[in-house]
Motif scaffolding. Structure first.
Motif, short mmCIF file in Angstrom:
data_model
loop_
_atom_site.label_atom_id
_atom_site.label_comp_id
_atom_site.label_asym_id
_atom_site.label_seq_id
_atom_site.Cartn_x
_atom_site.Cartn_y
_atom_site.Cartn_z
N ARG A 1 0.83 -1.19 0.00
CA ARG A 1 0.00 0.00 0.00
C ARG A 1 0.88 1.26 0.00
NH1 ARG A 1 -2.38 0.97 4.36
NH2 ARG A 1 -1.29 -0.55 5.68
N VAL A 2 0.35 2.32 -0.60
CA VAL A 2 1.08 3.58 -0.67
C VAL A 2 1.42 4.08 0.73
CG1 VAL A 2 0.83 6.03 -1.25
CG2 VAL A 2 0.18 4.29 -2.91
N GLU A 3 0.53 3.87 1.67
CA GLU A 3 0.76 4.34 3.03
C GLU A 3 2.03 3.74 3.63
OE1 GLU A 3 -3.44 4.88 2.00
OE2 GLU A 3 -2.08 3.15 1.89
N VAL A 4 2.36 2.52 3.25
CA VAL A 4 3.58 1.88 3.75
C VAL A 4 4.81 2.60 3.20
CG1 VAL A 4 4.93 -0.26 3.72
CG2 VAL A 4 2.43 -0.35 4.02
N ILE A 5 4.75 2.95 1.91
CA ILE A 5 5.88 3.66 1.29
C ILE A 5 6.02 5.05 1.91
CG2 ILE A 5 6.77 4.60 -0.88
CD1 ILE A 5 5.26 2.31 -2.31
N GLU A 6 4.91 5.73 2.10
CA GLU A 6 4.95 7.06 2.72
C GLU A 6 5.61 7.00 4.10
OE1 GLU A 6 0.96 9.21 0.87
OE2 GLU A 6 0.78 7.91 2.64
N GLU A 7 5.21 6.02 4.89
CA GLU A 7 5.78 5.90 6.23
C GLU A 7 7.25 5.54 6.18
OE1 GLU A 7 6.43 6.05 10.11
OE2 GLU A 7 4.66 6.80 9.03
N ARG A 8 7.64 4.74 5.20
CA ARG A 8 9.05 4.37 5.04
C ARG A 8 9.89 5.62 4.80
NH1 ARG A 8 9.73 0.86 0.01
NH2 ARG A 8 8.51 -0.64 1.21
N VAL A 9 9.40 6.50 3.93
CA VAL A 9 10.14 7.74 3.64
C VAL A 9 10.08 8.68 4.84
CG1 VAL A 9 10.24 9.77 2.14
CG2 VAL A 9 9.75 7.51 1.16
N ARG A 10 8.91 8.77 5.45
CA ARG A 10 8.74 9.66 6.61
C ARG A 10 9.69 9.31 7.75
NH1 ARG A 10 3.20 10.23 5.75
NH2 ARG A 10 2.86 8.18 6.72
N SER A 11 9.88 8.02 7.94
CA SER A 11 10.69 7.57 9.07
C SER A 11 12.19 7.55 8.77
CB SER A 11 10.24 6.17 9.51
OG SER A 11 10.42 5.24 8.46
N ALA A 12 12.54 7.83 7.53
CA ALA A 12 13.96 7.85 7.16
C ALA A 12 14.60 9.13 7.70
CB ALA A 12 14.12 7.78 5.64
N ARG A 13 15.57 8.98 8.56
CA ARG A 13 16.17 10.12 9.25
C ARG A 13 16.76 11.13 8.26
NH1 ARG A 13 20.11 8.40 13.94
NH2 ARG A 13 18.17 7.30 14.44
N ASP A 14 17.27 10.65 7.14
CA ASP A 14 17.93 11.55 6.20
C ASP A 14 16.97 12.40 5.39
OD1 ASP A 14 17.13 9.11 5.14
OD2 ASP A 14 18.57 9.18 3.49
N TYR A 15 15.67 12.11 5.44
CA TYR A 15 14.72 12.86 4.63
C TYR A 15 13.96 13.96 5.38
CZ TYR A 15 15.06 10.17 0.32
OH TYR A 15 15.50 9.63 -0.86
N ALA A 16 13.84 13.87 6.67
CA ALA A 16 13.01 14.82 7.42
C ALA A 16 13.42 16.27 7.15
CB ALA A 16 13.08 14.52 8.91
N ALA A 17 14.69 16.57 7.29
CA ALA A 17 15.17 17.95 7.09
C ALA A 17 15.04 18.37 5.63
CB ALA A 17 16.62 18.07 7.56
N LYS A 18 15.24 17.43 4.72
CA LYS A 18 15.17 17.78 3.29
C LYS A 18 13.75 18.14 2.87
CE LYS A 18 19.12 14.87 2.10
NZ LYS A 18 19.61 13.67 1.36
N PHE A 19 12.76 17.38 3.34
CA PHE A 19 11.37 17.72 3.03
C PHE A 19 10.98 19.04 3.68
CE2 PHE A 19 10.80 13.37 1.58
CZ PHE A 19 9.79 13.50 0.62
N SER A 20 11.45 19.27 4.91
CA SER A 20 11.13 20.51 5.60
C SER A 20 11.68 21.72 4.86
CB SER A 20 11.69 20.47 7.02
OG SER A 20 11.41 21.67 7.71
N ALA A 21 12.88 21.59 4.31
CA ALA A 21 13.49 22.70 3.57
C ALA A 21 12.82 22.91 2.22
CB ALA A 21 14.98 22.44 3.39
N ALA A 22 12.45 21.82 1.58
CA ALA A 22 11.88 21.90 0.23
C ALA A 22 10.41 22.28 0.23
CB ALA A 22 12.08 20.57 -0.49
#
Length: 340
Positions: free
Chosen positions: A148-169
């Motif tokens: 399910r898409v929700e699983v992929i979303e959570e996988r990206v959300r929980s990736a430590r290296d992406y939190a700051a990048k999404f926040s900046a973008a």
């Protein structure tokens, strides 16, 4: 690639906004001087949100946005090949061959509102990226264990290296499939074809390409009629045409339920075309010389076949000149986005 009647076709193309030549068959003296300006590259598109593009770059090469966690967008779009692969039918995330060859992504940022894909099923790059992840080639939909898409979303959300990048973008926006698709599409719009020998020649460097390639360009823009569809510096009109290559896949006609567009597929850019054999949406033609031979014959004759496509007679040397020209469209180094 063939134009049955130069005068009639010129009028038809001019009315359709596709004509890029001052005449259908320019003389060597007039043609190579007057039409080169129509093939000068546009300035690179400005990047409005560098953080978003950088995020999209990381996501494009990250297999974590696929259902299996093993397939990235880049799995079917190699930078060194103009963001495409040479596999006739690359494997999707289900481990099954795709029904069509992947398309090159270079230059898509200049395509405006043209629909995306061989059959134009996606209205935008964002829609294409979202569909690919949610239900398409990156979804494992052809297995008994789709994700399910929700699983992929959570996988990206929980990736430590992406939190700051999404926040900046995308400050204040949730990390979900829409944000992922937005970033991937932003990156894809920055993919510029590399500077090719043809560009240097158009810019005034006369020795940048061989005489055979110059003759090939004259043929391309004149007698062979290729420029009717492969127009402008990206060498595509971003439209859909039946060029008589298949009897099974109905392409654009199936998407829009219009028999006049049966077997029609989007005109691909010719930038870096020499790198990505085999050719056509179904990888049915092995080499560039075979492509020229196909257009010489005119393809499968049927009601939906493009009226611009009729057989043409070339001399023994002219197909080789056409290929020599197309080989000058490969960018130096790798085709990539503008440097940071």
């Amino acid at each position: 690639m063939r134009i049955a009647n130069a005068i009639v076709t010129a009028s038809m193309l001019a009315a359709a906004g596709l004509l890029v030549l001052t005449s259908a068959e320019p003389t060597q003296a007039q043609g190579l001087v007057s039409i080169k300006r129509d093939y000068r590259r546009s300035a690179s598109r400005p990047i409005e949100n560098r953080a978003l593009v950088d995020l999209g770059h990381d996501l494009f090469f990250d297999p974590r946005i696929s259902a299996s966690g093993k397939t990235a967008c880049a799995s079917c779009h190699f930078p060194e090949l103009g963001y495409v692969v040479t596999d006739a039918h690359p494997l999707n995330d289900s481990g099954k061959p795709t029904s069509r060859k992947s398309q090159p992504l270079i230059g898509l940022g200049y395509a405006g509102n043209a629909p995306v894909g061989w059959d134009g099923r996606s209205p935008t790059l964002e829609a294409q990226a979202k569909a690919s992840i949610a239900t398409g080639s990156m979804s494992m939909r052809e297995t008994n264990t789709p994700v399910r898409v929700e699983v992929i979303e959570e996988r990206v959300r929980s990736a430590r290296d992406y939190a700051a990048k999404f926040s900046a973008a995308l400050p204040g926006k949730p990390i979900d499939i829409d944000a992922i698709a937005q970033a991937v599409a932003a990156f894809e719009r920055t993919l510029e074809p590399g500077i090719a020998p043809f560009d240097r020649w158009v810019g005034g460097e006369e020795a940048a390409i061989a005489e055979s390639a110059k003759r090939g360009f004259a043929l391309f823009a004149g007698k062979a009629g290729c420029a009717a569809c492969h127009s402008g510096w990206r060498f595509t009109d971003d439209q859909f045409h039946d060029i008589g290559t298949t009897m099974t896949d109905q392409g654009r006609g199936r998407e829009v339920k219009d028999a006049a567009l049966n077997f029609a597929f989007k005109t691909p850019t010719l930038r870096s075309v020499a790198l990505r054999a085999p050719y056509m949406h179904n990888a049915s033609i092995a080499t560039l010389i075979d492509v020229v031979r196909h257009y010489e014959k005119g393809g499968i004759d049927r009601p939906s076949r493009s009226p611009m496509l009729v057989p043409i007679q070339l001399t023994e040397a002219e197909p080789l000149d056409l290929v020599a020209f197309m080989e000058t469209l490969t960018g130096q180094g790798q085709d990539t986005r503008p440097s940071r």
